[in-house]
Design an enzyme around this catalytic site. Structure first.
Site, short mmCIF file in Angstrom:
data_model
loop_
_atom_site.label_atom_id
_atom_site.label_comp_id
_atom_site.label_asym_id
_atom_site.label_seq_id
_atom_site.Cartn_x
_atom_site.Cartn_y
_atom_site.Cartn_z
N HIS A 32 0.85 -1.21 0.00
CA HIS A 32 0.00 0.00 0.00
C HIS A 32 0.88 1.25 0.00
O HIS A 32 1.45 1.63 1.02
CB HIS A 32 -0.95 0.05 1.19
CG HIS A 32 -1.94 1.18 1.09
ND1 HIS A 32 -3.21 1.03 0.58
CD2 HIS A 32 -1.83 2.50 1.40
CE1 HIS A 32 -3.84 2.20 0.59
NE2 HIS A 32 -3.02 3.11 1.09
N TYR A 50 -7.48 17.38 -1.33
CA TYR A 50 -6.20 17.87 -0.79
C TYR A 50 -5.19 17.91 -1.94
O TYR A 50 -5.38 17.25 -2.97
CB TYR A 50 -5.68 16.96 0.34
CG TYR A 50 -5.34 15.55 -0.08
CD1 TYR A 50 -4.06 15.19 -0.53
CD2 TYR A 50 -6.31 14.54 -0.08
CE1 TYR A 50 -3.75 13.90 -0.92
CE2 TYR A 50 -6.01 13.25 -0.46
CZ TYR A 50 -4.73 12.93 -0.88
OH TYR A 50 -4.42 11.66 -1.29
N ARG A 125 -10.42 0.37 -6.58
CA ARG A 125 -10.64 0.87 -5.22
C ARG A 125 -11.94 1.64 -5.11
O ARG A 125 -12.22 2.52 -5.93
CB ARG A 125 -9.49 1.80 -4.82
CG ARG A 125 -9.45 2.17 -3.34
CD ARG A 125 -8.36 3.18 -3.07
NE ARG A 125 -7.95 3.20 -1.67
CZ ARG A 125 -7.38 4.24 -1.08
NH1 ARG A 125 -7.13 5.35 -1.77
NH2 ARG A 125 -7.03 4.19 0.19
N HIS A 182 -6.36 -0.51 5.70
CA HIS A 182 -6.03 0.01 7.03
C HIS A 182 -6.91 -0.56 8.15
O HIS A 182 -7.35 0.18 9.04
CB HIS A 182 -6.11 1.54 7.03
CG HIS A 182 -5.36 2.20 5.90
ND1 HIS A 182 -4.25 1.65 5.32
CD2 HIS A 182 -5.58 3.39 5.26
CE1 HIS A 182 -3.80 2.47 4.36
NE2 HIS A 182 -4.59 3.52 4.30
N ASP A 250 2.18 2.92 3.23
CA ASP A 250 1.26 4.06 3.06
C ASP A 250 2.01 5.32 2.60
O ASP A 250 1.44 6.41 2.61
CB ASP A 250 0.45 4.33 4.33
CG ASP A 250 -0.75 5.23 4.11
OD1 ASP A 250 -1.24 5.29 2.97
OD2 ASP A 250 -1.18 5.88 5.08
C1 0GY Z 1 -4.32 6.38 2.28
C2 0GY Z 1 -5.16 7.15 3.14
C3 0GY Z 1 -5.65 8.37 2.88
C4 0GY Z 1 -5.76 8.92 1.58
C5 0GY Z 1 -6.13 8.26 0.49
O1 0GY Z 1 -6.94 8.15 -1.65
C6 0GY Z 1 -6.50 8.88 -0.79
O2 0GY Z 1 -6.36 10.09 -0.93
O3 0GY Z 1 -6.23 6.96 0.51
C7 0GY Z 1 -6.18 9.11 4.01
O4 0GY Z 1 -6.18 10.36 3.94
O5 0GY Z 1 -6.61 8.50 4.99
O6 0GY Z 1 -4.57 5.18 2.10
O7 0GY Z 1 -3.40 6.92 1.70
#
Ligand code: 0GY
Length: 295
Positions: A32, A50, A125, A182, A250
């Site tokens: 991941h 973001y 996803r 997660h 991550d």
């Molecule tokens: C992760 C978790 C996050 C973000 C994303 O797709 C994403 O922007 O998954 C988060 O902010 O919890 O898995 O990177």
């Protein structure tokens, strides 16, 4: 805010993570991680919630080598929307050492799905985290899930623990393998054997097609590094469902505000969450290889 924070007040990734004390077994997979941009080449999506700093494939592959890992599973992050170009470019530059998980529109052409498969995508996803994406109707996700079955892809779902009860009937009807990001984002201030986390454990027990990533301690922790409050949750899942767990860094840790995670320290947690060589082999090699490199 310091120079470590970007315009959104988020901390950026650690610039020089420590060399891990834990040596991963040869062939270990970071299952991941993400690539972000670079934005001049792969612009972020207009609908993003973001805007991260650039964190492209070269940085990812250098980190992989520094950490003693061999392979990556690159998960399409919400800031790139449904444009998988940066992720696909990274897969195509990886000499077969990276696979991907895409985010796609329900009306994507079959030929485009074929192209993603040829590039190394093996899953799609579905993101249910409201701060990251606008909601997609479940029947739309279901149609996508059914369409990717012909390619043997699995479904990756990202949600937070309070949404699990509501999502359970939907999760139970998804076809194929369902991978929960997660650990379903438990509240780690609650007990491992309490009803909240056990709701997720029960679902894992009821659904032999459900896997999970024992990842993201940096985001789940209340105590902070070295994540002593998250390790018991990870270890519980690794020991209970050893053939259905995945681990990942991550990196580059989008949306972190509390601290800058050191990926070397995250590798060191592996020895605590998978305390035997057999568990490490399953978590880091056998499971991800079965899911991502079977063909
Ligand atoms: C992760 C978790 C996050 C973000 C994303 O797709 C994403 O922007 O998954 C988060 O902010 O919890 O898995 O990177």
């Amino acid at each position: 805010m310091t120079e470590e924070h970007n315009a959104d007040g988020e901390v950026t990734w650690h610039p020089n993570p420590k060399t891990p004390e834990f040596t991963p077994p040869a062939g270990a997979v970071d299952a991941h991680c993400h690539v972000f941009g670079p934005a001049h080449e792969f612009p972020f999506a207009p609908e993003r919630k973001y805007t991260p700093g650039d964190a492209g494939k070269d940085m990812l592959f250098a980190l992989r080598d520094h950490l003693g890992l061999s392979r990556n599973v690159i998960v399409q992050a919400s800031c790139h929307g449904k444009d998988n170009a940066a992720m696909v470019d990274a897969l195509e530059s990886s000499n077969g050492m990276a696979r991907g998980v895409a985010v796609v529109a329900h009306d994507i052409a079959d030929e485009e799905l074929d192209r993603l498969h040829a590039a190394g995508v093996r899953g799609v996803r579905f993101n249910f985290v409201k701060r990251l994406v606008d909601a997609t109707p479940r029947e739309v996700f279901m149609r996508t899930a059914e369409r990717v079955q012909r390619l043997g892809w699995h479904i990756v779902v990202y949600f937070e623990a309070p949404d699990l009860e509501d999502l359970t009937p939907f999760l139970k009807t998804l076809p194929g393998i369902v991978v929960v990001d997660h650990m379903g984002r438990p509240d780690v201030s609650l007990p491992v054997d309490g009803p909240d986390f056990q709701r997720f454990v029960t679902l894992m027990a009821e659904m032999p097609n459900m896997w999970t990533k024992v990842s993201c301690p940096e985001r789940l922790t209340v105590a902070g590094p070295p994540y002593d409050d998250v390790v018991p949750f990870q270890r519980y899942l690794v020991e209970t469902f050893s053939d259905r767990v995945l681990w990942g860094t991550d990196w580059p840790h989008p949306n972190m505000k509390s601290h800058r995670p050191d990926d070397g320290l995250l590798v060191d947690t592996i020895a605590r969450i998978a305390p035997t060589a057999d568990l490490q082999q399953a978590l880091l090699i056998d499971n991800p290889m079965r899911l991502y490199w079977a063909d």
